[in-house]
Design an enzyme around this catalytic site. Structure first.
Site, mmCIF file in Angstrom:
data_model
loop_
_atom_site.group_PDB
_atom_site.id
_atom_site.type_symbol
_atom_site.label_atom_id
_atom_site.label_comp_id
_atom_site.label_asym_id
_atom_site.label_seq_id
_atom_site.Cartn_x
_atom_site.Cartn_y
_atom_site.Cartn_z
ATOM 1 N N ARG A 123 -21.986 -7.169 -3.528
ATOM 2 C CA ARG A 123 -23.215 -7.509 -2.810
ATOM 3 C C ARG A 123 -24.381 -6.706 -3.389
ATOM 4 O O ARG A 123 -24.190 -5.686 -4.017
ATOM 5 C CB ARG A 123 -23.037 -7.226 -1.325
ATOM 6 C CG ARG A 123 -22.005 -8.156 -0.698
ATOM 7 C CD ARG A 123 -21.766 -7.823 0.736
ATOM 8 N NE ARG A 123 -22.933 -8.142 1.537
ATOM 9 C CZ ARG A 123 -23.407 -7.358 2.516
ATOM 10 N NH1 ARG A 123 -22.815 -6.225 2.792
ATOM 11 N NH2 ARG A 123 -24.476 -7.719 3.203
ATOM 12 N N LYS A 188 -13.302 2.320 2.010
ATOM 13 C CA LYS A 188 -13.466 0.889 1.703
ATOM 14 C C LYS A 188 -12.304 0.371 0.853
ATOM 15 O O LYS A 188 -12.037 0.874 -0.233
ATOM 16 C CB LYS A 188 -14.797 0.665 0.974
ATOM 17 C CG LYS A 188 -15.068 -0.796 0.663
ATOM 18 C CD LYS A 188 -16.520 -1.103 0.414
ATOM 19 C CE LYS A 188 -16.686 -2.506 -0.135
ATOM 20 N NZ LYS A 188 -18.063 -2.982 -0.173
ATOM 21 N N ARG A 324 -24.161 2.683 8.960
ATOM 22 C CA ARG A 324 -23.508 3.960 8.602
ATOM 23 C C ARG A 324 -23.095 4.696 9.857
ATOM 24 O O ARG A 324 -23.734 4.555 10.905
ATOM 25 C CB ARG A 324 -24.489 4.891 7.855
ATOM 26 C CG ARG A 324 -25.044 4.321 6.586
ATOM 27 C CD ARG A 324 -24.149 4.661 5.394
ATOM 28 N NE ARG A 324 -24.778 4.269 4.147
ATOM 29 C CZ ARG A 324 -24.812 3.036 3.663
ATOM 30 N NH1 ARG A 324 -24.230 2.071 4.334
ATOM 31 N NH2 ARG A 324 -25.405 2.754 2.530
HETATM 32 C C1 BTN Z 1 -18.909 -6.188 -1.897
HETATM 33 O O1 BTN Z 1 -19.871 -5.767 -2.566
HETATM 34 O O2 BTN Z 1 -18.397 -5.497 -1.020
HETATM 35 C C2 BTN Z 1 -18.358 -7.570 -2.169
HETATM 36 C C3 BTN Z 1 -17.389 -7.561 -3.318
HETATM 37 C C4 BTN Z 1 -16.824 -8.922 -3.671
HETATM 38 C C5 BTN Z 1 -15.966 -8.873 -4.933
HETATM 39 C C6 BTN Z 1 -15.258 -10.163 -5.166
HETATM 40 S S1 BTN Z 1 -13.978 -10.009 -6.380
HETATM 41 C C7 BTN Z 1 -13.788 -11.749 -6.384
HETATM 42 C C8 BTN Z 1 -15.166 -12.351 -6.333
HETATM 43 N N1 BTN Z 1 -15.739 -12.477 -7.657
HETATM 44 C C9 BTN Z 1 -16.788 -11.672 -7.823
HETATM 45 O O3 BTN Z 1 -17.445 -11.583 -8.874
HETATM 46 N N2 BTN Z 1 -17.030 -10.990 -6.709
HETATM 47 C C10 BTN Z 1 -16.104 -11.340 -5.648
#
Ligand code: BTN
Length: 331
Positions: A123, A188, A324
């Site tokens: 994100r 996380k 947070r």
């Molecule tokens: C976050 O930032 O917490 C969300 C992470 C999401 C990662 C997943 S891995 C599969 C899919 N492909 C990506 O490029 N991102 C999501």
């Protein structure tokens, strides 16, 4: 045999982590295959008997096995289940989300997973660390035929499905941090990134991306700036192919239900996983910081509920807000 098939053969032969003779493979072809394994971080090496091995044993994704299990799950579901999508497995992709966002003509329900992402995204434009065969990188394409109103809490529903899946597989202590983070033991474990694509005006096409750390090596995670957890810290052993099939099945079922009814059936269960429930938290908005006690979510809208010092309950939309712990004392 194509180069790709040869790489796959060498990968499968070395996947048990034990030394193997690869003398039956032509030297140049073998050199190419080993170079690819090295680029994937598997550090192939040769011992004094000319046998090759890689740095660790791998539990590789297996497209046929996942689809077989997914089909069995489907048979156990109700007869109203008309979902088509199957699972596509890759060894390396830029991003599973990007793949589903850019491939045309894929049926709703298609799932894409890979051993490694070279441009995995998180994100807020962050990078998602995606080393080879250590984690889960999973994306699901869905063509929604429903009012956009029903989708506003989609990421919360997805989080509950992930938590349900892990709990069903025996993992204890899974928590969700509003709106998109999956936590284990206070750190996380994974995240959710939902993106939409526009190929067809008749339906809203969404790509739901999920990343979960399973057995990430600390040396591959040096750039991760926040405390993180691996699923292998839990007492149960998780088989990756089973995890993909179970998660795929649960998500397909949940999204069908979401289209037929609404999300409140799922959102009512948010509280059982809520990481911050009844805890002092701070919300980081663009211009200000708000402190209060987390009172869970509104089960119709998915909005976060925060009780401030004056006793008022405020609603916050899923957006660019960070949550947070107020003190670093948490749970
Ligand atoms: C976050 O930032 O917490 C969300 C992470 C999401 C990662 C997943 S891995 C599969 C899919 N492909 C990506 O490029 N991102 C999501």
């Amino acid at each position: 045999m194509t180069q790709e098939q040869l790489i796959e053969t060498v990968l499968l032969r070395l996947a048990d982590g034990l030394p193997h003779s690869l003398a039956d493979i032509n030297t140049d072809d073998l050199a190419c295959a080993l170079q690819q394994l090295d680029a994937w971080g598997l550090q192939p090496s040769q011992d004094e008997y000319s046998r090759y091995s890689i740095v660790r044993r791998l539990n590789l994704l297996d497209q046929a096995a996942i689809n077989r299990t997914l089909f069995q799950h489907k048979l156990q579901r109700t007869q109203q289940d008309t979902q088509q999508g199957s699972v596509l497995v890759f060894r390396s992709l830029d991003s599973t989300n990007e793949f589903l966002l850019t491939q045309k003509d894929l049926p709703s329900g298609t799932i894409c997973t890979t051993e490694m992402q070279t441009a995995g995204r998180g994100r807020r434009g962050r990078q998602w660390h995606s080393p080879f065969a250590q984690n889960l990188y999973f994306s699901l394409l869905w063509h929604f035929q429903t009012q956009p109103e029903k989708l506003k809490a989609l990421s919360l529903v997805v989080g509950i499905c992930v938590a349900d899946t892990l709990t069903e597989l025996g993992v204890e202590n899974i928590r969700l941090k509003w709106p998109n983070d999956i936590y284990l033991n206070g750190r996380k474990l994974g995240g959710i990134l939902i993106e939409s694509r526009i190929f067809n005006q008749q339906s809203q096409q969404m790509v739901i991306g999920i990343g979960l750390n399973l057995a990430m090596q600390p040396s591959d995670a040096e750039q991760i700036s926040q405390p993180w957890a691996n699923l292998n810290e839990s007492a149960v052993k998780i088989e990756r192919n089973q995890l993909v099939a179970t998660l795929a099945s649960r998500l397909q079922q949940a999204l069908q239900q979401l289209e037929q009814c609404n999300s409140s059936h799922y959102l009512q269960r948010w509280q059982q996983y809520d990481y911050f429930y009844q805890q002092p938290i701070k919300l980081l908005l663009e211009q200000e910081e708000i402190h209060g006690i987390c009172c869970g979510i509104d089960t119709d809208s998915g909005e976060l509920l925060l009780k401030t010092e004056d006793g008022r309950i405020h609603h916050f939309n899923i957006g660019e807000i960070s949550v947070r712990a107020l003190h670093n004392q948490k749970i």
